[in-house]
Motif scaffolding. Structure first.
Motif, PDB file in Angstrom:
ATOM      1  N   VAL A  68       0.813  -1.208   0.000  1.00  0.00           N
ATOM      2  CA  VAL A  68       0.000   0.000   0.000  1.00  0.00           C
ATOM      3  C   VAL A  68       0.853   1.268   0.000  1.00  0.00           C
ATOM      4  O   VAL A  68       0.736   2.118  -0.894  1.00  0.00           O
ATOM      5  N   ALA A  69       1.716   1.428   1.004  1.00  0.00           N
ATOM      6  CA  ALA A  69       2.503   2.657   1.101  1.00  0.00           C
ATOM      7  C   ALA A  69       3.412   2.834  -0.109  1.00  0.00           C
ATOM      8  O   ALA A  69       3.433   3.893  -0.742  1.00  0.00           O
ATOM      9  N   LEU A  70       4.163   1.788  -0.451  1.00  0.00           N
ATOM     10  CA  LEU A  70       5.044   1.873  -1.612  1.00  0.00           C
ATOM     11  C   LEU A  70       4.234   2.078  -2.885  1.00  0.00           C
ATOM     12  O   LEU A  70       4.640   2.845  -3.769  1.00  0.00           O
ATOM     13  N   GLY A  71       3.086   1.420  -2.983  1.00  0.00           N
ATOM     14  CA  GLY A  71       2.254   1.561  -4.168  1.00  0.00           C
ATOM     15  C   GLY A  71       1.753   2.979  -4.359  1.00  0.00           C
ATOM     16  O   GLY A  71       1.773   3.514  -5.472  1.00  0.00           O
ATOM     17  N   LEU A  72       1.315   3.621  -3.285  1.00  0.00           N
ATOM     18  CA  LEU A  72       0.838   4.999  -3.374  1.00  0.00           C
ATOM     19  C   LEU A  72       1.947   5.934  -3.841  1.00  0.00           C
ATOM     20  O   LEU A  72       1.741   6.791  -4.709  1.00  0.00           O
ATOM     21  N   VAL A  73       3.132   5.770  -3.268  1.00  0.00           N
ATOM     22  CA  VAL A  73       4.262   6.624  -3.661  1.00  0.00           C
ATOM     23  C   VAL A  73       4.678   6.338  -5.105  1.00  0.00           C
ATOM     24  O   VAL A  73       4.935   7.264  -5.887  1.00  0.00           O
ATOM     25  N   ALA A  74       4.731   5.069  -5.466  1.00  0.00           N
ATOM     26  CA  ALA A  74       5.177   4.698  -6.809  1.00  0.00           C
ATOM     27  C   ALA A  74       4.191   5.163  -7.877  1.00  0.00           C
ATOM     28  O   ALA A  74       4.604   5.582  -8.971  1.00  0.00           O
ATOM     29  N   VAL A  75       2.897   5.111  -7.582  1.00  0.00           N
ATOM     30  CA  VAL A  75       1.904   5.606  -8.539  1.00  0.00           C
ATOM     31  C   VAL A  75       2.115   7.092  -8.791  1.00  0.00           C
ATOM     32  O   VAL A  75       2.061   7.565  -9.939  1.00  0.00           O
ATOM     33  N   GLY A  76       2.365   7.846  -7.720  1.00  0.00           N
ATOM     34  CA  GLY A  76       2.660   9.267  -7.899  1.00  0.00           C
ATOM     35  C   GLY A  76       3.971   9.491  -8.630  1.00  0.00           C
ATOM     36  O   GLY A  76       4.072  10.373  -9.494  1.00  0.00           O
ATOM     37  N   GLN A  77       4.973   8.695  -8.297  1.00  0.00           N
ATOM     38  CA  GLN A  77       6.270   8.816  -8.961  1.00  0.00           C
ATOM     39  C   GLN A  77       6.148   8.535 -10.456  1.00  0.00           C
ATOM     40  O   GLN A  77       6.876   9.117 -11.275  1.00  0.00           O
ATOM     41  N   SER A  78       5.227   7.655 -10.836  1.00  0.00           N
ATOM     42  CA  SER A  78       5.013   7.346 -12.251  1.00  0.00           C
ATOM     43  C   SER A  78       4.670   8.603 -13.043  1.00  0.00           C
ATOM     44  O   SER A  78       5.104   8.772 -14.191  1.00  0.00           O
ATOM     45  N   LEU A  79       3.876   9.475 -12.438  1.00  0.00           N
ATOM     46  CA  LEU A  79       3.439  10.671 -13.146  1.00  0.00           C
ATOM     47  C   LEU A  79       4.606  11.585 -13.495  1.00  0.00           C
ATOM     48  O   LEU A  79       4.736  12.045 -14.634  1.00  0.00           O
ATOM     49  N   VAL A  80       5.468  11.859 -12.510  1.00  0.00           N
ATOM     50  CA  VAL A  80       6.574  12.769 -12.790  1.00  0.00           C
ATOM     51  C   VAL A  80       7.588  12.136 -13.733  1.00  0.00           C
ATOM     52  O   VAL A  80       8.180  12.815 -14.579  1.00  0.00           O
ATOM     53  N   ILE A  81       7.784  10.827 -13.611  1.00  0.00           N
ATOM     54  CA  ILE A  81       8.716  10.150 -14.508  1.00  0.00           C
ATOM     55  C   ILE A  81       8.164  10.123 -15.929  1.00  0.00           C
ATOM     56  O   ILE A  81       8.920  10.246 -16.900  1.00  0.00           O
ATOM     57  N   LEU A  82       6.860   9.997 -16.085  1.00  0.00           N
ATOM     58  CA  LEU A  82       6.261  10.037 -17.419  1.00  0.00           C
ATOM     59  C   LEU A  82       6.554  11.360 -18.121  1.00  0.00           C
ATOM     60  O   LEU A  82       6.692  11.402 -19.346  1.00  0.00           O
ATOM     61  N   THR A  83       6.644  12.444 -17.365  1.00  0.00           N
ATOM     62  CA  THR A  83       6.927  13.749 -17.965  1.00  0.00           C
ATOM     63  C   THR A  83       8.416  14.005 -18.140  1.00  0.00           C
ATOM     64  O   THR A  83       8.806  15.078 -18.591  1.00  0.00           O
ATOM     65  N   GLY A  84       9.243  13.029 -17.757  1.00  0.00           N
ATOM     66  CA  GLY A  84      10.690  13.203 -17.853  1.00  0.00           C
ATOM     67  C   GLY A  84      11.306  13.843 -16.631  1.00  0.00           C
ATOM     68  O   GLY A  84      12.469  14.243 -16.653  1.00  0.00           O
ATOM     69  N   SER A  85      10.536  13.944 -15.545  1.00  0.00           N
ATOM     70  CA  SER A  85      11.032  14.542 -14.312  1.00  0.00           C
ATOM     71  C   SER A  85      11.295  13.443 -13.287  1.00  0.00           C
ATOM     72  O   SER A  85      11.369  12.255 -13.629  1.00  0.00           O
ATOM     73  N   LEU A  86      11.412  13.834 -12.012  1.00  0.00           N
ATOM     74  CA  LEU A  86      11.767  12.894 -10.941  1.00  0.00           C
ATOM     75  C   LEU A  86      11.455  13.568  -9.617  1.00  0.00           C
ATOM     76  O   LEU A  86      11.394  14.802  -9.534  1.00  0.00           O
ATOM     77  N   ASP A  87      11.237  12.780  -8.564  1.00  0.00           N
ATOM     78  CA  ASP A  87      10.986  13.350  -7.239  1.00  0.00           C
ATOM     79  C   ASP A  87      11.716  12.533  -6.178  1.00  0.00           C
ATOM     80  O   ASP A  87      11.330  11.405  -5.871  1.00  0.00           O
ATOM     81  N   LEU A  88      12.772  13.112  -5.623  1.00  0.00           N
ATOM     82  CA  LEU A  88      13.540  12.472  -4.568  1.00  0.00           C
ATOM     83  C   LEU A  88      13.171  12.986  -3.179  1.00  0.00           C
ATOM     84  O   LEU A  88      13.796  12.610  -2.197  1.00  0.00           O
ATOM     85  N   SER A  89      12.150  13.825  -3.090  1.00  0.00           N
ATOM     86  CA  SER A  89      11.754  14.371  -1.794  1.00  0.00           C
ATOM     87  C   SER A  89      10.658  13.552  -1.126  1.00  0.00           C
ATOM     88  O   SER A  89      10.224  13.883  -0.017  1.00  0.00           O
ATOM     89  N   VAL A  90      10.207  12.482  -1.770  1.00  0.00           N
ATOM     90  CA  VAL A  90       9.034  11.757  -1.284  1.00  0.00           C
ATOM     91  C   VAL A  90       9.255  11.136   0.091  1.00  0.00           C
ATOM     92  O   VAL A  90       8.328  11.096   0.913  1.00  0.00           O
ATOM     93  N   ALA A  91      10.459  10.648   0.375  1.00  0.00           N
ATOM     94  CA  ALA A  91      10.699   9.970   1.651  1.00  0.00           C
ATOM     95  C   ALA A  91      10.539  10.929   2.831  1.00  0.00           C
ATOM     96  O   ALA A  91       9.877  10.606   3.829  1.00  0.00           O
ATOM     97  N   TYR A  92      11.137  12.104   2.714  1.00  0.00           N
ATOM     98  CA  TYR A  92      11.035  13.070   3.814  1.00  0.00           C
ATOM     99  C   TYR A  92       9.649  13.701   3.879  1.00  0.00           C
ATOM    100  O   TYR A  92       9.186  14.067   4.964  1.00  0.00           O
ATOM    101  N   LEU A  93       8.974  13.797   2.739  1.00  0.00           N
ATOM    102  CA  LEU A  93       7.603  14.307   2.760  1.00  0.00           C
ATOM    103  C   LEU A  93       6.683  13.323   3.485  1.00  0.00           C
ATOM    104  O   LEU A  93       5.778  13.741   4.214  1.00  0.00           O
ATOM    105  N   ILE A  94       6.910  12.036   3.304  1.00  0.00           N
ATOM    106  CA  ILE A  94       6.134  11.039   4.046  1.00  0.00           C
ATOM    107  C   ILE A  94       6.364  11.204   5.543  1.00  0.00           C
ATOM    108  O   ILE A  94       5.413  11.211   6.341  1.00  0.00           O
ATOM    109  N   SER A  95       7.622  11.308   5.940  1.00  0.00           N
ATOM    110  CA  SER A  95       7.937  11.460   7.367  1.00  0.00           C
ATOM    111  C   SER A  95       7.252  12.682   7.946  1.00  0.00           C
ATOM    112  O   SER A  95       6.607  12.615   9.011  1.00  0.00           O
ATOM    113  N   LEU A  96       7.381  13.820   7.266  1.00  0.00           N
ATOM    114  CA  LEU A  96       6.759  15.043   7.763  1.00  0.00           C
ATOM    115  C   LEU A  96       5.239  14.923   7.744  1.00  0.00           C
ATOM    116  O   LEU A  96       4.555  15.420   8.648  1.00  0.00           O
ATOM    117  N   GLY A  97       4.705  14.243   6.739  1.00  0.00           N
ATOM    118  CA  GLY A  97       3.256  14.066   6.660  1.00  0.00           C
ATOM    119  C   GLY A  97       2.703  13.261   7.829  1.00  0.00           C
ATOM    120  O   GLY A  97       1.636  13.588   8.361  1.00  0.00           O
TER     121      GLY A  97
END
Length: 338
Positions: A68-97
């Motif tokens: 569940v947790a990895l799936g939610l993050v990976a689904v979101g990561q798919s979007l930015v990677i599809l556009t040719g971008s990337l997001d390395l802030s997800v781990a700390y955003l989860i912690s803060l969230g």
């Protein structure tokens, strides 16, 4: 000239890659789901040979909850990677969230906490998107910088778990409908929503076009900057959903909730394993979910066999490299010589 002489219609001008009209389990998507099935069967055989029982209800539920947790993050990561971008802030955003969710729930209501986490996530996603598109900073550097900012805030304000999640909200992390965890429905709902965005909306088509060839997409009228910003915002909202789920599982906010599980690299690995090209323009949510399942099953097998962590990481790395190499070989089966 040939088209005019033969009376055939010249090929229509294509502005960029377009996603398939529907969900077709072909190519990498079919491959990764077959790989998930193969890993499950192989894991069952290996664990059974060691005297264990892999396909129990308890273990199956644990695998699905770990998705569940990895799936939610990976689904979101798919979007930015599809556009040719990337997001390395997800781990700390989860912690803060998780921290924001737990502290808000202790002092206010659950709804207020959910809105606060989603607002925080959207703000971080907006910042990432604007830095990448407005300041022209490489996505790797931009989101890594955001990760350091979030890390600094967490380390300066928290030394351990904080807040408290009420029992009613913790049911999201533990309740089941028969053998199916309730949280799995959250993942499926978010994945379905993102799939509809990418496959059935103009924004989704623009994401594929931007990742496939940003210059051609811009010349065709696609507002590529807005597309990348929207992808980062949606990605961060998915991360916010993962943070809420982990807060429900932990019962409190945890400064290590996202970093200990390495959701930044793990989510990228799941996306790539699912057949989405890091360069963008190719892939999707269906393959990503298959990649998540492969990683979750591998983790479960390794845990039951008490495999050394070093060997565990080696095997995971080999699986990811082999999958990417196979996708590349299918895309370019053989070189052409003049």
């Amino acid at each position: 000239m040939t088209a005019l002489r033969t009376g055939s219609r010249p090929p229509a001008h294509r502005t960029g890659p377009k996603p398939p009209a529907g969900l077709r389990l072909t190519g990498p998507v079919a491959g990764v789901w077959l790989a998930a099935l193969g890993v499950t069967v192989l894991g069952w055989i290996v664990v059974a040979a060691r005297g264990g029982d892999f396909l129990t209800v308890t273990n199956t539920v644990a695998i699905l909850q770990n998705c569940v947790a990895l799936g939610l993050v990976a689904v979101g990561q798919s979007l930015v990677i599809l556009t040719g971008s990337l997001d390395l802030s997800v781990a700390y955003l989860i912690s803060l969230g998780t921290l924001v969710a737990a502290e808000t729930m202790r002092g206010g209501g659950v709804l207020i906490a959910i809105l606060a986490v989603l607002a925080l996530s959207a703000a971080v996603g907006l910042a990432n998107g604007l830095i990448v598109t407005g300041l022209k900073v490489n996505a790797f550097i931009a989101t890594l910088g955001t990760a350091f900012i979030l890390r600094g805030w967490i380390e300066d304000n928290y030394t351990g778990p904080a807040g408290e999640v009420p029992d009613s909200f913790q049911r999201l992390g533990y309740d089941r409908v028969g053998p199916v965890p309730v949280s799995l429905f959250l993942l499926l709902a978010v994945a379905l929503a993102i799939w509809l965005v990418t496959r059935r909306t103009r924004l989704g088509h623009h994401m594929y076009a931007t990742g496939g060839d940003e210059h051609a997409a811009r010349l065709s009228g696609v507002r590529t900057r807005r597309t990348v910003v929207a992808a980062h915002i949606l990605c961060s909202l998915c991360v916010g959903a993962a943070a809420l789920f982990l807060a429900a599982r932990l019962g409190a906010g945890a400064p290590w909730a996202g970093t200990e599980a390495r959701y930044d690299l793990e989510s990228i690995a799941a996306v790539v394993l699912g057949g989405t090209a890091l360069a963008g323009g190719r892939g999707g949510v269906a393959g990503t979910l298959g990649g998540v399942l492969v990683l979750a099953v591998l983790d479960s097998v390794f845990n039951q066999l008490a495999v050394d962590p070093f060997f565990k990481n080696v095997v995971r790395g080999v699986v990811i490299i082999a999958a990417v190499a196979l996708y590349a070989r299918r895309r370019h089966p053989q070189g052409r010589t003049a």
